[in-house]
Design an enzyme around this catalytic site. Structure first.
Site, PDB file in Angstrom:
ATOM      1  N   HIS A 165      13.959 125.275 108.564  1.00 24.60           N
ATOM      2  CA  HIS A 165      12.812 125.389 107.656  1.00 24.60           C
ATOM      3  C   HIS A 165      11.446 125.272 108.337  1.00 24.60           C
ATOM      4  CE1 HIS A 165      10.764 125.136 103.834  1.00 24.60           C
ATOM      5  NE2 HIS A 165      10.287 123.939 104.101  1.00 24.60           N
TER       6      HIS A 165
ATOM      7  N   ASP B 278      17.303 128.875 106.790  1.00 20.79           N
ATOM      8  CA  ASP B 278      16.644 127.870 105.947  1.00 20.79           C
ATOM      9  C   ASP B 278      17.604 127.383 104.860  1.00 20.79           C
ATOM     10  OD1 ASP B 278      14.833 126.323 104.479  1.00 20.79           O
ATOM     11  OD2 ASP B 278      13.199 127.751 104.803  1.00 20.79           O
TER      12      ASP B 278
ATOM     13  N   SER C 197       5.902 126.003 103.118  1.00 27.53           N
ATOM     14  CA  SER C 197       6.841 125.552 102.091  1.00 27.53           C
ATOM     15  C   SER C 197       6.145 125.443 100.732  1.00 27.53           C
ATOM     16  CB  SER C 197       7.483 124.230 102.529  1.00 27.53           C
ATOM     17  OG  SER C 197       8.614 123.946 101.737  1.00 27.53           O
TER      18      SER C 197
END
Length: 299
Positions: free
Chosen positions: A276, A240, A126
């Site tokens: 995610h 996501d 991320s």
């Protein structure tokens, strides 16, 4: 296995960063196996509002596969110093990573009698994926491999957010607000969500300067994919909702369309239906299989 907590790493500005090692020899001895030289060292960089303690399962897989592991809490996160979600300068996270890489190179767990440098692989998730990919695109330090997990290459900002980030960092760079991440879309695993909500080291703060770092560094990193020369595995989630998977697709397209990028330099896999946190999903075996296959082919 808990990581070895090293003495606080003091950054160039005097801030302390929490650094952790998962020693491979201790792991193999614990399994009743003879210690063997590590295949490479993996340096992990976590995402926004969290800390590297949430990556123990990734570290354990890497140890099983023969890799030594190091990680650190980014400033303003976890056990590291700094106000939560605040950056003292625009490039602070990149400069921190450069210092940690230098320190890791100096203490890279070289097997006795081996003179070749131990390969160094960066693994970022991320925000961490954005940090490590921008770091590589700028050539701040040479590394031997790069793994990106749901990298924040496209922040998915709406027009109002873009307007605020064009103004706030100039007038109030340390102003923090909630980061807006909806924790329900981290993972399909309810145990992961419960642990996240109960984790004292998780926070939801983001400063104007950190927000601008995320917004500004994705597009040039995607553009740099056309000249990519570091072996890279990009894993991203088709469902996501916390970062826009379009950023990962754009990076892959730019690398694939460029005659300057060698075939196989960038390997990617989209996991349709996953959220995610790919490594924390309810059934993460295919994700770990993809990671292992890429590592086995190159290290």
């Amino acid at each position: 296995m808990q990581p070895t907590v090293l003495a606080p790493f003091t950054a160039r500005d005097g801030e302390n960063l929490a650094v952790y090692d998962w020693p491979l020899d201790e792991w193999t001895l614990g399994l009743g196996l003879e210690p063997a030289p590590p295949r490479a060292l993996v340096l992990m960089v976590h995402g926004l509002g969290e800390h590297v303690g949430r990556y123990a399962q990734v570290a354990h897989k890497l140890l099983d596969w023969g890799f030594a592991v190091r990680a650190y809490d980014q400033r303003g996160h976890g056990e590291s110093g700094g106000a939560r979600g605040v950056l003292p300068s625009d490039d602070a996270l990149l400069e921190d990573l450069a210092e940690i890489v230098d320190d890791t190179r100096r203490h890279s767990l070289q097997p006795e009698g081996v003179t070749e440098p131990l390969p160094l692989i960066l693994l970022g998730h991320s925000l961490g994926g954005l940090v490590v990919s921008r770091f590589v695109s700028l050539g701040l330090r040479p590394v031997d491999g790069l793994v990106l997990s749901s990298p924040a290459l496209d922040a998915g900002l709406n027009p109002l957010q873009k307007l605020l980030l064009s103004v706030l960092p100039r007038v109030a760079p340390d102003l923090t607000v909630g980061n807006g991440l909806d924790e329900r879309y981290l993972s399909h695993d309810p145990r992961v969500l419960a642990a996240y909500r109960a984790d004292r080291l998780v926070h939801n703060r983001i400063s104007a300067r950190l927000g601008r770092f995320i917004a500004d560094n994705g597009p040039p990193t995607i553009a740099a994919a056309a000249q990519w020369s570091t072996p890279t595995l990009l894993l991203y989630a088709g469902a996501d909702r916390l970062v826009n998977p379009a950023g990962s697709r754009a990076f892959v397209r730019a690398a694939a369309a460029s005659a300057q990028v060698k075939p196989g330099m960038v390997t990617s896999q989209c996991f349709d239906g996953l959220y995610h946190e790919l490594f924390n999903e309810q059934f993460p075996t295919p994700v770990f299989d993809a990671l292992k296959a890429w590592l086995d082919a190159r290290f």
